[in-house]
Design an enzyme around this catalytic site. Structure first.
Site, short mmCIF file in Angstrom:
data_model
loop_
_atom_site.label_atom_id
_atom_site.label_comp_id
_atom_site.label_asym_id
_atom_site.label_seq_id
_atom_site.Cartn_x
_atom_site.Cartn_y
_atom_site.Cartn_z
N LYS A 212 -13.28 18.12 10.43
CA LYS A 212 -14.22 17.02 10.26
C LYS A 212 -13.82 15.91 11.25
O LYS A 212 -12.86 15.17 11.01
CB LYS A 212 -14.14 16.52 8.81
CG LYS A 212 -15.26 15.60 8.42
CD LYS A 212 -14.84 14.18 8.60
CE LYS A 212 -15.90 13.17 8.48
NZ LYS A 212 -16.34 12.64 9.76
N GLY A 265 -5.76 8.77 9.98
CA GLY A 265 -6.80 7.77 9.73
C GLY A 265 -6.22 6.66 8.87
O GLY A 265 -5.00 6.46 8.86
N THR A 267 -5.06 4.36 5.63
CA THR A 267 -4.28 4.62 4.42
C THR A 267 -5.20 4.79 3.21
O THR A 267 -4.98 5.67 2.37
CB THR A 267 -3.29 3.44 4.20
OG1 THR A 267 -2.50 3.34 5.39
CG2 THR A 267 -2.39 3.65 3.01
N GLU A 293 -1.00 10.91 8.79
CA GLU A 293 -0.48 9.74 9.51
C GLU A 293 -1.52 8.65 9.36
O GLU A 293 -2.68 8.86 9.69
CB GLU A 293 -0.23 10.09 10.98
CG GLU A 293 0.82 11.19 11.18
CD GLU A 293 2.15 10.90 10.51
OE1 GLU A 293 2.53 9.72 10.39
OE2 GLU A 293 2.83 11.85 10.07
N CYS A 327 -2.89 2.86 16.28
CA CYS A 327 -2.13 2.70 15.04
C CYS A 327 -0.80 2.01 15.33
O CYS A 327 -0.25 1.33 14.48
CB CYS A 327 -1.90 4.05 14.40
SG CYS A 327 -1.26 5.22 15.59
N GLU A 425 -3.63 -4.54 7.98
CA GLU A 425 -4.02 -3.92 9.25
C GLU A 425 -5.44 -4.39 9.60
O GLU A 425 -6.36 -4.25 8.80
CB GLU A 425 -4.01 -2.38 9.14
CG GLU A 425 -4.36 -1.72 10.45
CD GLU A 425 -4.35 -0.19 10.40
OE1 GLU A 425 -5.04 0.38 9.52
OE2 GLU A 425 -3.69 0.44 11.24
P1 NAD Z 1 -10.77 6.29 8.90
O1 NAD Z 1 -9.80 6.40 7.80
O2 NAD Z 1 -11.93 5.39 8.73
O3 NAD Z 1 -11.39 7.72 9.25
C1 NAD Z 1 -10.55 8.83 9.54
C2 NAD Z 1 -11.33 10.08 9.27
O4 NAD Z 1 -11.49 10.23 7.86
C3 NAD Z 1 -12.73 10.11 9.87
O5 NAD Z 1 -13.03 11.37 10.40
C4 NAD Z 1 -13.59 9.81 8.67
O6 NAD Z 1 -14.91 10.24 8.81
C5 NAD Z 1 -12.85 10.57 7.59
N1 NAD Z 1 -13.17 10.21 6.21
C6 NAD Z 1 -13.62 9.03 5.74
N2 NAD Z 1 -13.77 9.13 4.40
C7 NAD Z 1 -13.40 10.38 4.03
C8 NAD Z 1 -13.33 11.07 2.79
N3 NAD Z 1 -13.66 10.49 1.64
N4 NAD Z 1 -12.90 12.35 2.79
C9 NAD Z 1 -12.53 12.95 3.94
N5 NAD Z 1 -12.59 12.34 5.15
C10 NAD Z 1 -13.02 11.07 5.19
O7 NAD Z 1 -9.93 5.92 10.22
P2 NAD Z 1 -10.44 5.57 11.68
O8 NAD Z 1 -11.18 4.26 11.65
O9 NAD Z 1 -11.11 6.74 12.32
O10 NAD Z 1 -9.05 5.40 12.44
C11 NAD Z 1 -8.31 4.22 12.35
C12 NAD Z 1 -7.20 4.35 11.33
O11 NAD Z 1 -6.39 5.46 11.68
C13 NAD Z 1 -6.27 3.16 11.34
O12 NAD Z 1 -5.90 2.86 10.02
C14 NAD Z 1 -5.07 3.65 12.15
O13 NAD Z 1 -3.87 2.97 11.88
C15 NAD Z 1 -5.02 5.08 11.73
N6 NAD Z 1 -4.33 5.89 12.73
C16 NAD Z 1 -3.04 6.28 12.44
C17 NAD Z 1 -2.31 7.01 13.36
C18 NAD Z 1 -0.91 7.44 13.06
O14 NAD Z 1 -0.38 8.29 13.77
N7 NAD Z 1 -0.27 6.88 12.04
C19 NAD Z 1 -2.90 7.38 14.57
C20 NAD Z 1 -4.22 6.98 14.82
C21 NAD Z 1 -4.92 6.24 13.89
#
Ligand code: NAD
Length: 546
Positions: A212, A265, A267, A293, A327, A425
């Site tokens: 996804k 994504g 937390t 992560e 991130c 964040e």
């Molecule tokens: P997000 O959490 O909004 O989305 C991540 C993914 O989860 C997307 O594909 C989204 O469609 C999906 N998603 C949303 N709701 C869901 C659900 N209920 N069930 C399953 N999937 C679902 O994050 P984002 O805006 O794409 O990315 C930014 C975030 O990612 C920030 O918090 C950042 O710190 C984090 N991030 C962390 C790292 C790391 O290595 N720690 C690396 C990159 C990004």
């Protein structure tokens, strides 16, 4: 039958191209940007190797020009999620018995295709669709993707080499099986390389995935998918299903054959996924591996012995590259009072030369943030700071979303080390500074440690080795990637394995063998060369001495 004991050398990291005026790669990239900007792609789902169009579509737009549509993508419904799971389970039967040499060869070929034939394509898609500058796209979608693909191939061979000791008369082996079921991969918008790795790491270990992707990185992610296919990835090994996170998540997390989750994504979303797994626990065949992560509130901590220019550069690069949407981006700083006036002046001078604009104009250091929700969220934090008695805007503080989602680089100074923007964040170009009195170094380190729920990255600047040691000790659990005299972003595969603990994730260190170990379920095989033929043991015989 390939019976070679195949040795893969440890790879070198991919060389970064510089795109200076007049060079070949710049010309090719510009052509690709023009081509992509002048067409509207129709992006299907890819399930079991087949294109699936549902008719329910979303739009891929340019964040710096939000009325410009780059593609329409089809969205999965409940039926397509089930189809993708079935396709992954069907492909699993074949893929798990494909020789690992063939599996890593596909990974290496994908790396080579990105490095040569498709470098400008994947960079252009990441620039236009995810709002990255040319340099940020190059280090992510090309270099880091290639590094993940090559290093994972190498780490796989290192893992497979790890075998138990055998004694006389027996042979012991470990077979590195993939997980039994499918891996659900959920990827974020901000790194094309992460989207690649979250799928290909389980895949080189013999797993199949239901992917996804984020709705705001569909263009580059679809191109990745096509590159994997050209590299020889069989039908159904990765199944690409864009759509609503909650809809797809509910269906995939409720399936009996869910064997693992590879997530990156926020937390909050990860916590929701973990909770769903707990709720569905009794229905699974195996305990799903949960690897995630997540968010960060990454810091730069400055000791009074530091060089102000080095600190100012680390803050400007660490906080504002890719608009603070890494991130690992620095978003809080602790600066001693003696250095603050100098550092503040230097940051101001640097930021006065920074422009924010269209990714196709290479002179911009910064571009747009990803979408309207993100723009509104970031501006909400800035407005909050403007109204607060605890904070002042030192630099920037404005944004404009009329054409693109542009936020000016913003520096907030606060008197309160627990101010909202020191703790939460924001995921945008906002740095909050807390100025501490020089003789409060250790107490302020303790505040830094206890301020936020996250523990992803952090850095300490000092010319005093003892101060570095003190910071390293007090901040032991405050970051999974810790830097001395550097910005806290820019981890390189094979050099700084990446991930954090506390609210930042399960710290399974992408870019190292540690992550790959999560995608195998080893089986130990003992072979006895000459089995015993009597069940009694010597101690059972009668003692002749009495
Ligand atoms: P997000 O959490 O909004 O989305 C991540 C993914 O989860 C997307 O594909 C989204 O469609 C999906 N998603 C949303 N709701 C869901 C659900 N209920 N069930 C399953 N999937 C679902 O994050 P984002 O805006 O794409 O990315 C930014 C975030 O990612 C920030 O918090 C950042 O710190 C984090 N991030 C962390 C790292 C790391 O290595 N720690 C690396 C990159 C990004």
């Amino acid at each position: 039958m390939n019976n070679a004991i195949f040795n893969l050398e440890r790879p070198e990291n991919e060389h970064t191209l510089n795109y200076a005026p007049g060079c070949r790669e710049r010309k090719m990239l510009n052509e690709e940007l023009d081509r992509m900007s002048s067409e509207i792609l129709d992006i299907p789902l890819l399930i079991g190797g087949k294109e699936v169009r549902t008719g329910k579509t979303g739009r891929v737009i340019m964040p710096h020009d939000h009325q410009h549509v780059l593609a329409n993508f089809h969205m999965a419904g409940e039926k397509e999620v089930q189809m993708a799971i079935e396709a992954a389970l069907k492909a699993h039967k074949e893929w798990e018995s494909v020789s690992w040499v063939e599996r890593v060869s596909i990974s290496l070929k994908a790396a080579e295709l990105i490095s040569t034939k498709y470098r400008q394509l994947i960079n252009a898609a990441t620039m236009l669709g995810q709002g990255k500058s040319v340099f940020q796209a190059e280090i992510d979608s090309s270099c880091e993707s290639i590094d993940f693909l090559k290093f994972n191939a190498y780490f796989t061979t290192e893992i497979y080499k790890e075998q138990p000791h055998s004694q006389k008369g027996i042979i012991n082996r470990i077979e590195y099986r993939p997980l039994e079921g499918f891996v659900f991969t959920v990827t974020p918008f901000n790194f094309t390389a992460i989207a690649s790795n979250l799928n290909m790491a389980p895949v080189v270990m013999g797993n199949t995935t239901v992917w996804k992707p984020s709705s705001t990185s569909i263009l580059s992610n679809y191109i990745l998918m096509k590159i994997f296919r050209e590299a020889g990835l069989p039908d159904g090994v990765i199944n690409f299903i864009p759509g609503s996170g909650s809809l797809i998540g509910k269906a995939a997390l409720g399936h009996r054959s869910l064997a693992g989750i590879h997530f990156t994504g926020s937390t909050g979303v990860f916590n929701g996924i973990w909770k769903s797994v707990a709720d569905n626990m009794s229905g699974y065949r195996s305990y799903p591996r949960i690897v995630g992560e997540t968010g960060g509130k990454d810091f730069i901590f400055v000791h009074p012995s530091s060089d102000p220019q080095e600190v100012a550069v680390a803050i400007v690069r660490g906080a504002f590259e890719y608009q603070g949407q890494k991130c690992s981006a620095a978003s809080r700083s602790y600066i001693p009072a003696s250095l603050w006036p100098d550092i503040k002046t230097r940051i101001g001078e640097m930021l006065s030369t920074v422009t924010v604009g269209d990714v196709r104009e290479f002179s911009h250091f910064m571009n747009a943030v990803i979408d309207e929700a993100s723009f509104d969220n970031i501006m909400g934090y800035i407005e909050y700071a403007k109204k607060s008695d605890d904070a002042e805007i030192v630099y920037g503080g404005t944004g404009d979303k009329s054409k693109g989602y542009f936020v000016q680089p913003t520096v907030i100074r606060t008197k309160n080390p627990h101010f909202k923007s020191m703790e939460e964040e924001i995921f945008g170009p906002v740095m909050t500074v807390y100025v501490y009195s020089d003789n409060n170094f250790e107490d302020t380190l303790r505040i830094c440690d206890q301020t936020s729920l996250y523990a992803l990255t952090g850095s300490v600047f000092s010319k005093d080795r003892e101060a570095l040691n003190t910071a390293c000790r007090i901040l032991r659990y405050a970051a999974g990637n810790f830097y001395f005299n550097d910005k806290p972003s820019g981890a390189v595969v094979g050099q700084q394995p990446f991930g954090g603990a506390r609210g930042s994730g399960t710290n399974d260190k992408s870019g190292s063998h540690l992550n790959l170990l999560r995608w195998t379920s080893p089986r130990t095989i003992k072979e006895t060369l000459i089995p015993p033929t009597e069940f009694t043991y010597p101690y059972m015989k009668a003692d002749k001495c009495h």
